[in-house]
Design an enzyme around this catalytic site. Structure first.
Site, PDB file in Angstrom:
ATOM      1  CG  ASP A  80      -2.282  -0.857   1.094  1.00 55.40           C
ATOM      2  OD1 ASP A  80      -2.357  -1.023   0.138  1.00 55.40           O
ATOM      3  OD2 ASP A  80      -2.677  -1.200   1.797  1.00 55.40           O
ATOM      4  NE  ARG A  99      -2.119   1.146  -5.623  1.00 52.18           N
ATOM      5  CZ  ARG A  99      -2.880   0.840  -4.337  1.00 52.18           C
ATOM      6  NH1 ARG A  99      -1.875  -0.140  -4.129  1.00 52.18           N
ATOM      7  NH2 ARG A  99      -3.798   1.148  -3.950  1.00 52.18           N
TER       8      ARG A  99
END
Length: 428
Positions: free
Chosen positions: A313, A344
């Site tokens: 994260d 990401r």
């Protein structure tokens, strides 16, 4: 949202970081395993976790909420709802609910927003189908919406090829409804909040010394109800730790932060890069809690390749730290980043380049050359809250405009407020 360059140092004590999202989800879902009132103080009031409360309400739970204090009275029997169970943007909610509902009598439909409905669910649906679950959805039950027809489940001995707390927790929840003792193991240790909370609730679960293997017995009686105070989220706090490091003559103290060893790996990376960062434990209950003190620091480049599941994260914000460090940095063994709220890896590299940073995609990570001259730019979040918040922090140095910043509300509803209180000028 447009963030302007911050011209002044920051010196602050932050006690209002968002409550931990992982624990908030689990508190709500695990309350369905009890038969008495469950109470949580400092429950996260973000879109994702409020959606989870709505889901368990539709399954028959009664919910009382006053500010961030939440009381949940579970139903005597789980209802088969007449509506879709909306998980919003939360992969945690969807994957945990798949495991929970697979062994419950009834018919259930789980769906989410356009981003969640394109994230992979086969990692959950496939092993559950193999033990008797009936799960239907697009691409062989890989993509939501997913329909679940609760069944009697067979015992299993499942070895997960990925390190994922969501997979682990889904399999634990299904094991509680299986016809015999079940075993689960993973290749490396993922977050262990589920095990910690379930053990506190007196669940029939045994964990090996290294944490990699579990033995779960079917439930013979309701679990002990919870009465907890949820600590603040270290993943949310990380953005402000990063802000303190990159802003000259700044210091931030972060209070009441969850310091579970599987959640502070990114902070340890910053320490290895040269950050002046101290973590102090103040409480040990069902989780370790404490404070983090961070000061302005010069960072050096680093190669990160271990314990990736513990910093998945924080990886976007770590990429910002890499861009501001001296020398080259890289993150590898992080292919999981490609199936989060956005890809990401691709998105961070794309947006860093727009800000003047030399960055390169790797198959399983990225490589970033630090020390480039930053330039103000407009970047795309692709609906990913962690992308948006990471570049908001970079914007304090160079000014930045972020497309689709509303996604921040899914996990950290007062992020903009805290940033403003630190002196940032924001057009929102």
């Amino acid at each position: 949202m447009k963030i302007y360059k911050l011209q002044t140092p920051v010196n602050a004590i932050l006690e209002n970081i968002a409550a931990d999202k992982s624990i908030s989800h689990r508190f709500a879902i695990f309350s369905l395993l009890t038969q008495e009132e469950n109470k949580a103080q400092n429950y996260l009031l973000a879109q994702d976790t409020l959606n989870t409360l709505e889901i368990i309400k539709n399954l028959g739970a009664k919910i009382e909420q006053k500010d961030s204090c939440v009381k949940i009275i579970p139903p005597k029997e789980i209802l088969s709802p007449n509506c879709i169970l909306d998980c919003g943007n939360s992969g945690t909610a969807m994957r945990l609910m798949i495991g929970f509902l697979a062994g419950i009598s009834g018919f259930f439909v789980l769906s989410g927003d356009k981003y969640l409905n394109n994230r992979p669910m086969r990692r959950i649906s496939k092993p559950l189908t193999q033990i008797g679950a009936r799960i239907y959805g697009r691409n062989e039950a890989n993509l939501a919406p997913l329909c679940i027809e609760g069944q009697n489940l067979k015992a299993f001995n499942y070895k997960s090829e990925i390190s994922s707390a969501q997979v682990k927790t889904a399999m634990i929840l299904s094991a509680f409804r299986a016809n015999n003792v079940c075993a689960f193991s993973e290749i490396s240790l993922s977050r262990n909040h589920s095990e910690n909370m379930l053990k506190a609730m007196k669940a029939p679960i045994r964990v090996s010394n290294d944490g990699l293997s579990l033995e779960i017995s079917p439930l013979k009686k309701p679990l002990k109800a919870q009465n907890i105070i949820i600590p603040n989220d270290p993943s949310s706090a990380f953005y402000f730790a990063l802000a303190a490091i990159i802003l000259p003559k700044s210091q931030i103290i972060l209070k009441n932060i969850l310091l579970n060893p599987t959640r502070i790996e990114a902070y340890k990376i910053l320490q290895k890069m040269g950050a002046k960062l101290e973590m102090t434990i103040t409480q040990n209950d069902f989780e370790t809690i404490g404070e983090i003190r961070v000061e302005s620091s010069k960072l050096n480049g680093i190669e990160v390749k271990d314990n990736i599941a513990w910093l998945i994260d924080e990886a976007p914000a770590l990429a910002i730290a890499f861009a501001l460090a001296k020398g080259k940095s890289s993150l590898i063994n992080a292919k999981e980043l490609r199936v989060k709220e956005s890809d990401r890896i691709a998105v961070m590299v794309e947006n860093l380049k727009l800000c003047g940073v030399e960055a390169r995609e790797l198959d399983d990570g990225f490589e970033i050359e630090g020390g480039c001259e930053l330039k103000s730019s407009k970047i795309k979040s692709y609906g990913d809250h962690r992308i948006a918040m990471s570049f908001a922090i970079l914007g304090l140095l160079c000014g930045i405009e972020i497309d689709d910043s509303d996604c921040i509300k899914t996990s950290f509803p007062n992020f903009i407020e805290i940033l403003s209180n630190l002196g940032a000028r924001i057009d929102y």
